[in-house]
Design an enzyme around this catalytic site. Structure first.
Site, PDB file in Angstrom:
ATOM      1  CD  GLU A   1      43.518  -3.413  63.994  1.00 49.58           C
ATOM      2  OE1 GLU A   1      44.267  -3.034  63.064  1.00 49.58           O
ATOM      3  OE2 GLU A   1      43.962  -3.951  65.037  1.00 49.58           O
TER       4      GLU A   1
ATOM      5  CG  HIS B   1      47.516  -1.689  74.333  1.00 44.00           C
ATOM      6  ND1 HIS B   1      48.403  -0.969  73.571  1.00 44.00           N
ATOM      7  CD2 HIS B   1      47.464  -2.928  73.769  1.00 44.00           C
ATOM      8  CE1 HIS B   1      48.868  -1.731  72.595  1.00 44.00           C
ATOM      9  NE2 HIS B   1      48.311  -2.922  72.694  1.00 44.00           N
TER      10      HIS B   1
END
Lengths: 325, 352
Positions: free
Chosen positions: A60, A129
């Site tokens: 990322e 998440h």
């Protein structure tokens, strides 16, 4: 008008930008061959090719940072994160670089980049998440943060985000991808930084954004059954925050409940509350009522998660507690 | 402790042409010698300019006219100057927080650079950036960056744009040995290699990440270039105290990148003669080590070598020095006399 789901609206915004502007390209984990974790980019690789639909390694920091570099050099990258929780891995790049570059270069640099990320709890993905970090990024100068609650805004905000010359986070409520809504056939945009009064009323103002709009609409319906007229505001943009629209509504209704599906502490509604306290205290008949999810890591168990997540009853309870309605 | 002479003897770079002693004297200077002499003088001018600029920075820091963190490039001049001399004007450079030398070698205006350090409105970033954040987009100098290794993906992205736009430009990215233990360093190397990006990773290994010697914080010793095999990125080591060796190694890497060879990696062994920042008392290392490296000071050794080889005269060197002293003095004067930024500027440049 055509009725399409929110996922489709986002997809339309991305697709037309890719078609019309060769400087637009996309990067992200599994957005190409796989078609995107939430299928927003399904079919794009075939249509636009691997130079413009770039599957990235699970890195990322590197691909978000590379997006910044590409934007600095004049391209318009659109970066997909598989979850807004994963932006944490790239926060250094987003905050220290993307948001700061223009200022610390004395205005020499601009970063026309869109960061897309599904946000929010509700589908039992557990603590890592299910978070809603659009609220964190909303306090970073140099960042713009939007979050659509319906198909119309999803397409309109996406168009504006891609055209914007600054880094824009488009937080996509994961629970709403499949929600239908009407979209005009003719071209339109939704201006970043403008809230929208989705329902006018006179007794109480309910404010939320994203998935929270489903709850406040539900609460407003129930209030209407009791003869209470709620005005509903969708922030649409967390940054810039449209406090003028909020204050104007509160001046009319004299009552307000702010509703977040993210955790309460430090969230965007904490900011809205503080500003209201300062700018509209004399107009209020009671305290600014704040509703948000519990300040705990997101639990996996369905029952526990539902309990933690804000719902319409929480909103109604706050209206009753604060204003006896 | 690192032995500088040992380090240099391990250098993979071939001795530069100019080190063939004094050949030109026998047949008289031909055109290429004249060009070489001009080039060499320019390399020396840049190195000497950086040295004097940095000394002036230190002095003005002591006076309180420069504040914040100040990381000086003294000792590493040959590395930055040699590397940047191999680039074209349309290439990008990305630097770290020790960025003054890279900026000056790139030709960023010395007055505006000094003014930025003084926090003045005439600075490269209008006084909003400071020492660690020099920028000059017109020169392709894409910053000065404050987070260790944070600049690497930016460089990869600039290179990605160069590839996407089908130019044959490239991006040179400077970073230090301290960067190599950051995850983003490894992420970026992999990304650049997978996508064959036109980026030159330039490691300035000055043996210390702030106060931590490499041996204390890295498994695998002081050499980084062998590790690049993991990423299938061609990597060489060069003596960072030898400006011509650095220039030559960089030229080779640049040529490979322009030919479509993907990312390249150069590790220059170098040394900062001062502390990490001017606030650093250097308790973590002995002065012996510093003194040993100082014997190889390129700013002293390079002009002596050029004179010895008959490529330049002592007078020419003195002329360059005089010119530099004047330029640096003027930059300080410019910075001192420049106005502070208008408070109205505070809210400008947040958004485009």
């Amino acid at each position: 008008m055509t009725e399409i789901v929110l996922r489709e609206a986002l997809k339309r915004g991305l697709e037309e930008a890719l078609e019309n502007d060769p400087s637009v390209f996309m990067m992200g984990e599994d957005i190409g061959e796989y078609g995107g974790a939430y299928a927003v980019t399904d079919g794009f690789l075939k249509k636009f090719g691997p130079d413009r639909i770039k599957d990235t390694p699970i890195s990322e920091q590197a691909f978000l940072g590379a997006g910044i570099g590409a934007a600095v050099a004049g391209l318009r990258p659109i970066i997909e994160f598989m979850s807004i929780s994963f932006t944490l891995v790239a926060f250094d790049q987003i905050v220290n670089m993307a948001a700061n570059l223009r200022y610390m270069s004395g205005g020499q640099i601009s970063v026309p980049m869109v960061i897309r990320a599904p946000t929010g709890a509700g589908v039992q993905l557990g603590a890592t998440h299910s978070q809603s970090f659009e609220t964190w990024l909303a306090e970073v100068p140099g960042m713009k943060v939007v979050c659509p609650s319906n198909s119309y805004d999803a397409l309109g905000l996406m168009r504006s985000a891609i055209k914007d010359n600054n880094p824009v986070l488009v937080a996509e409520p994961a629970l709403l991808y499949g929600t239908k809504g009407e979209v005009p056939d003719e071209y339109y945009e939704v201006e970043i930084g403008k809230a929208y009064v989705t329902r006018t009323g006179s007794d109480v103002t309910l404010i939320s954004y994203g998935y929270g709009m489903r709850l406040v609409n539900e609460a407003a319906d129930k209030l209407a059954e009791r003869g209470v007229s709620a005005e509903v505001i969708d922030l649409r943009s967390l940054s810039p925050l449209d406090m003028d629209a909020i204050v104007a509504s509160v001046q009319k209704t004299n009552r307000v409940v702010v509703v977040d599906t993210a955790r309460r502490i430090g969230g965007i509604m904490a900011e809205v509350s503080a500003e209201l306290q300062q700018r509209a205290a004399e107009w209020l008949d009671g305290p600014v009522m704040r509703v948000g999810s519990d300040d705990v890591p997101w639990p996996y168990n369905r029952g526990l998660e539902r309990e933690v997540l804000t719902d319409a009853d929480d909103v109604l309870k706050a209206v009753a507690e604060g204003y006896g309605l | 402790m690192v032995n500088p002479t040992k380090s240099s003897s391990k250098s993979k770079s071939k001795p530069a042409k100019s080190s063939k002693n004094g050949k030109s004297g026998a047949v008289g200077p031909d055109e290429s010698d004249v060009a070489a002499s001009t080039d060499h003088r320019e390399l020396f001018r840049q190195m000497f300019l950086i040295r004097q600029f940095e000394l002036a920075c230190g002095e003005n820091y002591s006076k309180g006219l420069i504040r914040g963190f100040l990381h000086l490039y003294i000792g590493q001049e040959a590395t930055g100057v040699g590397a940047i001399s191999a680039l074209r004007k349309d290439d990008y450079i990305v630097s770290n927080y020790r960025d003054h030398g890279h900026a000056l070698a790139r030709g960023v205006d010395i007055n505006r650079s000094m003014a930025e350090l003084f926090g003045k409105a005439t600075g490269t970033s209008k006084g909003k950036g400071g020492s660690m954040h020099l920028f000059d987009v017109v020169k392709g100098f894409m910053g000065g960056h404050g987070i260790v290794a944070g600049q690497l993906p930016l460089a990869a992205g600039l290179a990605l744009a160069q590839q996407y736009q089908k130019t044959d430009g490239l991006t040179m990215c400077f970073f230090g040995d301290g960067s190599t233990n950051q995850g983003v360093y490894h992420e970026t190397l992999n990304l650049a290699a997978v996508w064959k990006l036109p980026v030159l990773f330039f490691l300035e290994n000055n043996m210390y990440g702030m106060g931590s010697s490499i041996e204390r914080v890295r498994a695998g010793g002081i050499d980084f270039y062998p590790g690049l095999a993991t990423y299938e990125i061609p990597a060489v080591e060069v003596d960072g105290m030898d400006v011509l060796a650095v220039k030559e190694a960089t030229e080779i890497a640049v040529e490979r990148i322009r030919a479509g060879g993907g990312p390249q990696f150069i590790e220059a062994k170098t040394f900062r003669f001062g502390g990490h920042s001017v606030a650093d008392g250097q308790k973590y290392r002995g002065q012996e080590e510093v003194k040993e490296w100082e014997t190889r000071d390129s700013v002293v050794a390079f002009p002596l070598k050029l004179i010895e080889m008959g490529l330049v005269t002592k007078d020419q060197i003195n002329d360059v020095k005089a010119e530099v002293y004047e330029a640096v003095a003027k930059s300080v004067e410019f910075a001192e006399q420049s106005p502070n930024p208008d408070p109205k500027e505070i809210h400008n440049d947040v958004f485009a």
